[in-house]
Design a protein around this motif. Structure first.
Motif, mmCIF file in Angstrom:
data_model
loop_
_atom_site.group_PDB
_atom_site.id
_atom_site.type_symbol
_atom_site.label_atom_id
_atom_site.label_comp_id
_atom_site.label_asym_id
_atom_site.label_seq_id
_atom_site.Cartn_x
_atom_site.Cartn_y
_atom_site.Cartn_z
ATOM 1 N N GLY A 273 0.790 -1.231 0.000
ATOM 2 C CA GLY A 273 0.000 0.000 0.000
ATOM 3 C C GLY A 273 0.818 1.275 0.000
ATOM 4 O O GLY A 273 0.582 2.176 -0.808
ATOM 5 N N ALA A 274 1.803 1.388 0.874
ATOM 6 C CA ALA A 274 2.611 2.613 0.964
ATOM 7 C C ALA A 274 3.475 2.789 -0.287
ATOM 8 O O ALA A 274 3.582 3.890 -0.837
ATOM 9 C CB ALA A 274 3.474 2.587 2.216
ATOM 10 N N GLU A 275 4.069 1.698 -0.754
ATOM 11 C CA GLU A 275 4.907 1.739 -1.957
ATOM 12 C C GLU A 275 4.094 2.180 -3.177
ATOM 13 O O GLU A 275 4.559 2.976 -4.002
ATOM 14 C CB GLU A 275 5.494 0.348 -2.166
ATOM 15 C CG GLU A 275 6.311 0.148 -3.408
ATOM 16 C CD GLU A 275 6.774 -1.310 -3.543
ATOM 17 O OE1 GLU A 275 6.943 -1.732 -4.693
ATOM 18 O OE2 GLU A 275 6.949 -2.005 -2.532
ATOM 19 N N LEU A 276 2.878 1.667 -3.277
ATOM 20 C CA LEU A 276 2.028 2.026 -4.418
ATOM 21 C C LEU A 276 1.562 3.471 -4.333
ATOM 22 O O LEU A 276 1.428 4.134 -5.364
ATOM 23 C CB LEU A 276 0.845 1.066 -4.541
ATOM 24 C CG LEU A 276 1.231 -0.318 -5.048
ATOM 25 C CD1 LEU A 276 0.045 -1.269 -4.963
ATOM 26 C CD2 LEU A 276 1.774 -0.252 -6.468
ATOM 27 N N TYR A 277 1.340 3.969 -3.132
ATOM 28 C CA TYR A 277 0.982 5.384 -2.999
ATOM 29 C C TYR A 277 2.083 6.251 -3.614
ATOM 30 O O TYR A 277 1.802 7.176 -4.378
ATOM 31 C CB TYR A 277 0.758 5.766 -1.529
ATOM 32 C CG TYR A 277 0.473 7.233 -1.363
ATOM 33 C CD1 TYR A 277 -0.789 7.738 -1.658
ATOM 34 C CD2 TYR A 277 1.462 8.118 -0.961
ATOM 35 C CE1 TYR A 277 -1.063 9.091 -1.538
ATOM 36 C CE2 TYR A 277 1.206 9.472 -0.833
ATOM 37 C CZ TYR A 277 -0.064 9.951 -1.116
ATOM 38 O OH TYR A 277 -0.325 11.302 -1.008
ATOM 39 N N ASP A 278 3.327 5.933 -3.291
ATOM 40 C CA ASP A 278 4.450 6.695 -3.852
ATOM 41 C C ASP A 278 4.468 6.593 -5.374
ATOM 42 O O ASP A 278 4.695 7.593 -6.068
ATOM 43 C CB ASP A 278 5.777 6.198 -3.277
ATOM 44 C CG ASP A 278 5.941 6.522 -1.802
ATOM 45 O OD1 ASP A 278 5.254 7.433 -1.288
ATOM 46 O OD2 ASP A 278 6.781 5.856 -1.153
ATOM 47 N N LEU A 279 4.237 5.392 -5.895
ATOM 48 C CA LEU A 279 4.196 5.219 -7.350
ATOM 49 C C LEU A 279 3.088 6.070 -7.960
ATOM 50 O O LEU A 279 3.312 6.793 -8.939
ATOM 51 C CB LEU A 279 3.983 3.748 -7.722
ATOM 52 C CG LEU A 279 3.755 3.487 -9.219
ATOM 53 C CD1 LEU A 279 4.982 3.868 -10.041
ATOM 54 C CD2 LEU A 279 3.357 2.045 -9.461
ATOM 55 N N PHE A 280 1.889 5.995 -7.394
ATOM 56 C CA PHE A 280 0.766 6.756 -7.937
ATOM 57 C C PHE A 280 1.044 8.251 -7.911
ATOM 58 O O PHE A 280 0.719 8.968 -8.859
ATOM 59 C CB PHE A 280 -0.526 6.450 -7.183
ATOM 60 C CG PHE A 280 -0.961 5.007 -7.216
ATOM 61 C CD1 PHE A 280 -0.547 4.130 -8.218
ATOM 62 C CD2 PHE A 280 -1.794 4.510 -6.233
ATOM 63 C CE1 PHE A 280 -0.952 2.796 -8.243
ATOM 64 C CE2 PHE A 280 -2.214 3.183 -6.242
ATOM 65 C CZ PHE A 280 -1.791 2.324 -7.250
ATOM 66 N N GLU A 281 1.655 8.712 -6.844
ATOM 67 C CA GLU A 281 2.013 10.129 -6.764
ATOM 68 C C GLU A 281 3.014 10.493 -7.870
ATOM 69 O O GLU A 281 2.922 11.559 -8.472
ATOM 70 C CB GLU A 281 2.611 10.452 -5.386
ATOM 71 C CG GLU A 281 1.591 10.460 -4.258
ATOM 72 C CD GLU A 281 0.699 11.678 -4.291
ATOM 73 O OE1 GLU A 281 1.184 12.784 -3.984
ATOM 74 O OE2 GLU A 281 -0.496 11.524 -4.632
ATOM 75 N N ASN A 282 3.967 9.601 -8.118
ATOM 76 C CA ASN A 282 4.997 9.862 -9.123
ATOM 77 C C ASN A 282 4.467 9.847 -10.554
ATOM 78 O O ASN A 282 5.030 10.511 -11.423
ATOM 79 C CB ASN A 282 6.142 8.852 -8.998
ATOM 80 C CG ASN A 282 6.980 9.083 -7.771
ATOM 81 O OD1 ASN A 282 7.009 10.172 -7.210
ATOM 82 N ND2 ASN A 282 7.660 8.050 -7.310
ATOM 83 N N ILE A 283 3.411 9.087 -10.809
ATOM 84 C CA ILE A 283 2.901 8.983 -12.183
ATOM 85 C C ILE A 283 1.599 9.760 -12.386
ATOM 86 O O ILE A 283 1.034 9.726 -13.473
ATOM 87 C CB ILE A 283 2.697 7.507 -12.613
ATOM 88 C CG1 ILE A 283 1.617 6.808 -11.781
ATOM 89 C CG2 ILE A 283 4.023 6.755 -12.594
ATOM 90 C CD1 ILE A 283 1.212 5.425 -12.276
#
Length: 185
Positions: free
Chosen positions: A151-161
């Motif tokens: 969950g936390a890792e994907l939040y960072d990805l979503f923010e980046n893209i």
């Protein structure tokens, strides 16, 4: 029999079997991804790619439903544009691509099957990112274990893209993380 059922039958005829997935059957996950993209108003080819997005296996799902030699046959089922996006999604070297997906620079891509590196054009990057978001968000919404692990890792990805995502896609992931604020730190 609806269109998606016919497509899955065609996929089975090409040698795909029923696979277990993180939170049930793979077909259930693929259908959920398709429905999410459809609800977001994604282009038809992006929705269709969502339905077959794991056809050749992915960096995160090693099972191969059909061989890469079947690309032409898959294109006959879902169309050339959708199949090209399926291939792009399946071929993604996630470590390479996602580590470089920060800021508004063009998206660097590495094909894990061929090792080829190139830059996605904006249309490719937007379709790829929207499909990525729908796939991962569908998993987040259906698996607490997946949320806890990624969950936390994907939040960072979503923010980046997010600059490649539609407003609807951004609202969808922001709404999810509003309910899981500890993951969005």
């Amino acid at each position: 029999m609806d269109t998606n059922d016919m497509r899955f039958k065609a996929l089975e005829a090409l040698g795909a079997g029923e696979f277990n997935h993180l939170n049930g059957s793979l077909i259930s996950h693929l259908t959920g991804t398709f429905k999410m993209l459809k609800a977001w108003g994604a282009a038809d080819y992006v929705c269709d790619a969502g339905l077959f997005h794991a056809a050749y296996g992915t960096a995160g799902f090693d099972e191969t439903m059909v061989s890469l030699s079947q690309r032409t046959k898959i294109a006959e089922v879902i169309g050339k544009e959708a199949e090209a996006l399926v291939y792009l999604y399946c071929s993604c070297d996630r470590d390479y691509v996602f580590e470089r997906s920060v800021g508004k620079a063009p998206m660097a891509f590495k094909d894990r099957f061929t090792g080829e590196c190139f830059t996605l054009d904006d249309e490719q990057a937007c379709a790829f990112c929207e499909l990525t978001l729908a796939n991962e968000l569908e998993l987040l919404l259906t698996s607490e274990a997946f949320v806890a692990k990624y969950g936390a890792e994907l939040y960072d990805l979503f923010e980046n893209i997010q600059h490649y995502l539609t407003d609807t896609g951004v609202k969808a992931y922001k709404a999810f993380y509003a309910k899981e604020p500890e993951l969005a730190d």
